[in-house]
Design a protein around this motif. Structure first.
Motif, PDB file in Angstrom:
ATOM      1  N   CYS A 170       0.795  -1.208  -0.230  1.00  0.00           N
ATOM      2  CA  CYS A 170       0.059   0.042   0.033  1.00  0.00           C
ATOM      3  C   CYS A 170       0.697   1.065   0.074  1.00  0.00           C
ATOM      4  O   CYS A 170       0.510   2.202  -0.789  1.00  0.00           O
ATOM      5  N   LYS A 171       1.728   1.296   0.805  1.00  0.00           N
ATOM      6  CA  LYS A 171       2.892   2.330   0.917  1.00  0.00           C
ATOM      7  C   LYS A 171       3.515   2.494  -0.366  1.00  0.00           C
ATOM      8  O   LYS A 171       3.802   3.597  -0.947  1.00  0.00           O
ATOM      9  N   LEU A 172       4.037   1.414  -1.083  1.00  0.00           N
ATOM     10  CA  LEU A 172       4.666   1.540  -2.352  1.00  0.00           C
ATOM     11  C   LEU A 172       3.860   2.191  -3.647  1.00  0.00           C
ATOM     12  O   LEU A 172       3.985   2.785  -4.361  1.00  0.00           O
ATOM     13  N   THR A 173       2.386   1.458  -3.370  1.00  0.00           N
ATOM     14  CA  THR A 173       1.587   1.910  -4.608  1.00  0.00           C
ATOM     15  C   THR A 173       0.634   3.228  -4.264  1.00  0.00           C
ATOM     16  O   THR A 173       0.519   3.845  -5.274  1.00  0.00           O
ATOM     17  N   PHE A 174       0.246   3.675  -3.108  1.00  0.00           N
ATOM     18  CA  PHE A 174      -0.720   4.621  -2.850  1.00  0.00           C
ATOM     19  C   PHE A 174      -0.471   5.730  -2.251  1.00  0.00           C
ATOM     20  O   PHE A 174      -0.901   6.800  -2.240  1.00  0.00           O
ATOM     21  N   LEU A 175       0.780   5.567  -1.334  1.00  0.00           N
ATOM     22  CA  LEU A 175       1.074   6.502  -0.324  1.00  0.00           C
ATOM     23  C   LEU A 175       2.729   6.945  -0.438  1.00  0.00           C
ATOM     24  O   LEU A 175       3.065   6.376  -1.430  1.00  0.00           O
ATOM     25  N   ASN A 176       3.027   7.543   0.422  1.00  0.00           N
ATOM     26  CA  ASN A 176       4.438   7.989   0.780  1.00  0.00           C
ATOM     27  C   ASN A 176       5.099   7.347   1.933  1.00  0.00           C
ATOM     28  O   ASN A 176       4.388   6.747   2.569  1.00  0.00           O
ATOM     29  N   ALA A 177       6.288   7.843   2.167  1.00  0.00           N
ATOM     30  CA  ALA A 177       7.132   7.146   3.371  1.00  0.00           C
ATOM     31  C   ALA A 177       7.137   8.111   4.556  1.00  0.00           C
ATOM     32  O   ALA A 177       7.965   8.225   5.254  1.00  0.00           O
ATOM     33  N   ASP A 178       6.183   9.191   4.348  1.00  0.00           N
ATOM     34  CA  ASP A 178       6.183  10.193   5.634  1.00  0.00           C
ATOM     35  C   ASP A 178       5.938   9.448   6.902  1.00  0.00           C
ATOM     36  O   ASP A 178       5.103   8.577   6.939  1.00  0.00           O
ATOM     37  N   ARG A 179       6.712   9.707   7.860  1.00  0.00           N
ATOM     38  CA  ARG A 179       6.791   9.320   9.051  1.00  0.00           C
ATOM     39  C   ARG A 179       5.923   9.932  10.121  1.00  0.00           C
ATOM     40  O   ARG A 179       6.070  10.522  10.962  1.00  0.00           O
ATOM     41  N   THR A 180       4.475   9.895   9.689  1.00  0.00           N
ATOM     42  CA  THR A 180       3.623  10.605  10.558  1.00  0.00           C
ATOM     43  C   THR A 180       2.516   9.714  11.036  1.00  0.00           C
ATOM     44  O   THR A 180       2.488   8.647  10.339  1.00  0.00           O
ATOM     45  N   VAL A 181       1.569  10.098  11.874  1.00  0.00           N
ATOM     46  CA  VAL A 181       0.714   9.395  12.333  1.00  0.00           C
ATOM     47  C   VAL A 181      -0.718   9.264  11.439  1.00  0.00           C
ATOM     48  O   VAL A 181      -1.245   8.002  11.246  1.00  0.00           O
ATOM     49  N   THR A 182      -0.764  10.409  10.635  1.00  0.00           N
ATOM     50  CA  THR A 182      -1.828  10.153   9.722  1.00  0.00           C
ATOM     51  C   THR A 182      -1.454   9.226   8.424  1.00  0.00           C
ATOM     52  O   THR A 182      -2.309   8.650   8.186  1.00  0.00           O
ATOM     53  N   ARG A 183      -0.369   9.380   8.105  1.00  0.00           N
ATOM     54  CA  ARG A 183       0.096   8.297   7.122  1.00  0.00           C
ATOM     55  C   ARG A 183       0.408   7.071   7.577  1.00  0.00           C
ATOM     56  O   ARG A 183      -0.163   6.069   6.827  1.00  0.00           O
ATOM     57  N   LYS A 184       0.540   6.714   8.840  1.00  0.00           N
ATOM     58  CA  LYS A 184       0.575   5.441   9.308  1.00  0.00           C
ATOM     59  C   LYS A 184      -0.913   4.847   9.406  1.00  0.00           C
ATOM     60  O   LYS A 184      -1.326   3.911   8.991  1.00  0.00           O
ATOM     61  N   ALA A 185      -1.842   5.767   9.752  1.00  0.00           N
ATOM     62  CA  ALA A 185      -3.146   5.396   9.665  1.00  0.00           C
ATOM     63  C   ALA A 185      -3.791   4.993   8.502  1.00  0.00           C
ATOM     64  O   ALA A 185      -4.427   4.193   8.310  1.00  0.00           O
ATOM     65  N   LYS A 186      -3.473   5.842   7.350  1.00  0.00           N
ATOM     66  CA  LYS A 186      -3.838   5.669   5.895  1.00  0.00           C
ATOM     67  C   LYS A 186      -3.417   4.349   5.576  1.00  0.00           C
ATOM     68  O   LYS A 186      -4.136   3.597   4.918  1.00  0.00           O
ATOM     69  N   GLU A 187      -2.203   3.841   6.036  1.00  0.00           N
ATOM     70  CA  GLU A 187      -1.479   2.709   5.676  1.00  0.00           C
ATOM     71  C   GLU A 187      -2.655   1.567   6.008  1.00  0.00           C
ATOM     72  O   GLU A 187      -2.520   0.745   5.291  1.00  0.00           O
ATOM     73  N   VAL A 188      -3.089   1.709   7.074  1.00  0.00           N
ATOM     74  CA  VAL A 188      -3.709   0.515   8.045  1.00  0.00           C
ATOM     75  C   VAL A 188      -5.016   0.420   7.107  1.00  0.00           C
ATOM     76  O   VAL A 188      -5.645  -0.500   6.606  1.00  0.00           O
ATOM     77  N   MET A 189      -5.636   1.533   6.884  1.00  0.00           N
ATOM     78  CA  MET A 189      -6.977   1.873   6.162  1.00  0.00           C
ATOM     79  C   MET A 189      -6.875   1.109   4.637  1.00  0.00           C
ATOM     80  O   MET A 189      -7.806   0.256   4.172  1.00  0.00           O
ATOM     81  N   TYR A 190      -5.660   1.395   4.102  1.00  0.00           N
ATOM     82  CA  TYR A 190      -5.743   1.071   2.808  1.00  0.00           C
ATOM     83  C   TYR A 190      -5.385  -0.449   2.766  1.00  0.00           C
ATOM     84  O   TYR A 190      -5.858  -1.452   1.791  1.00  0.00           O
ATOM     85  N   ALA A 191      -4.567  -0.921   3.658  1.00  0.00           N
ATOM     86  CA  ALA A 191      -4.376  -2.614   3.808  1.00  0.00           C
ATOM     87  C   ALA A 191      -5.661  -3.136   4.258  1.00  0.00           C
ATOM     88  O   ALA A 191      -5.793  -4.399   3.731  1.00  0.00           O
ATOM     89  N   ASP A 192      -6.538  -2.505   4.932  1.00  0.00           N
ATOM     90  CA  ASP A 192      -7.815  -3.165   5.088  1.00  0.00           C
ATOM     91  C   ASP A 192      -8.477  -3.341   3.958  1.00  0.00           C
ATOM     92  O   ASP A 192      -9.236  -4.433   3.788  1.00  0.00           O
ATOM     93  N   ARG A 193      -8.705  -2.378   3.098  1.00  0.00           N
ATOM     94  CA  ARG A 193      -9.492  -2.473   1.992  1.00  0.00           C
ATOM     95  C   ARG A 193      -8.641  -3.330   0.807  1.00  0.00           C
ATOM     96  O   ARG A 193      -9.589  -3.916   0.420  1.00  0.00           O
TER      97      ARG A 193
END
Length: 286
Positions: A170-193
């Protein structure tokens, strides 16, 4: 009577046997106390992580709702071509540092469908990157809680780890590598979907084909040919583990520049695979 007196006299002259100290019991008791303390500490860490996660969810709830809706739409609109490495991308290592920005012309890859990916490669990645891959929902709740706990403990200075294979793709395809809480939360959401949209085999296929094996090489097939001169299906177990060591930090584990680093991680992967097999066999006996 004289015989009885003589027997009593002999017994009194014999050295008395020392009583054995119950060292075994004490050691067992101490071990039990230690294990109980360790268990309570683990529960404490998880509890604090969950409390911290709840607090962060309340704080970022409005933004998270929007992010979740974006994740639903984005993943629903994706297909196999979305995960094709034949596009420009930014390469990160495990610490989130940018290694390189590649255009389509820089990449070398050969895409393999899941049925053509060596089982040793699949097992190696599961052993070293995500041992609960086949059972999890795309993310590891305890791992996320621990990551949040570390974030709180370090006052926002550390937010890393706890990324499953699904989160990584998900990080490789949809997101970036920002080390923030919101980016980590997005990572979980995208992984769930992603887990609800694709099978585990498809996710593993996308992951392995998108892994960077250093030197602008993508996918296990291209890596096998570049580094060993054989196709992926002809790799030995040792060669497969060696290649699977690279994507974690492509620059650090570069076979041409740092072969010894890759060898050390290869050994760890082989050890983890053996332990996974041992645990499986124990479960079968039970």
């Amino acid at each position: 009577m004289n015989k009885d007196m003589n027997r009593e006299t002999e017994q009194s002259l014999q050295p008395k046997k020392k009583r054995k100290k119950h060292t075994g019991r004490k050691a067992t008791h101490l071990l039990g106390v230690f294990l109980l303390a360790a268990l309570n500490t683990a529960k404490y860490v998880v509890l604090l992580g969950m409390i911290g996660l709840l607090a962060l969810l309340i704080k970022y709830l409005p933004a998270l709702k929007t992010d979740y809706e974006d994740a639903v739409r984005t993943v629903a609109a994706s297909d196999q071509n979305t995960f094709n490495p034949d596009m420009a991308s930014t390469i990160y290592d495990s610490s989130g540092q940018v290694i390189a920005k590649l255009s389509n012309d820089n990449k070398r890859y050969q895409y393999l469908e899941y049925k053509d990916i060596p089982s040793n490669a699949v097992n190696a990645f599961v052993a070293i990157e995500d041992q609960s891959f086949w059972d999890n929902s795309g993310y590891d709740p305890l791992g996320v809680a621990h990551s949040v706990f570390r974030f709180i403990q370090t006052r926002g200075k550390m937010l890393s780890g706890a990324s499953t294979i699904t989160q990584q793709i998900c990080k490789l395809t949809f997101l970036n590598a920002d080390r923030t809480v919101t980016r980590k939360a997005k990572e979980v959401m995208y992984a769930d979907r992603l887990t609800k949209t694709y099978s585990k085999q498809e996710i593993m296929e996308y992951y392995i084909n998108n892994c960077c094996f250093a030197n602008s090489i993508y996918g296990i097939e291209e890596a096998a040919q570049e580094y060993f001169g054989v196709s992926a299906k002809e790799l030995t177990l040792s060669q497969t583990a060696y290649l699977c060591a690279i994507p974690n930090r492509p620059g650090y584990y570069d076979p041409w520049k740092n072969p010894n680093n890759a060898l050390k991680r290869r050994d760890k992967i082989l050890k983890d695979m053996c332990e996974a097999i041992s645990q499986l066999l124990k479960g079968m006996r039970l």
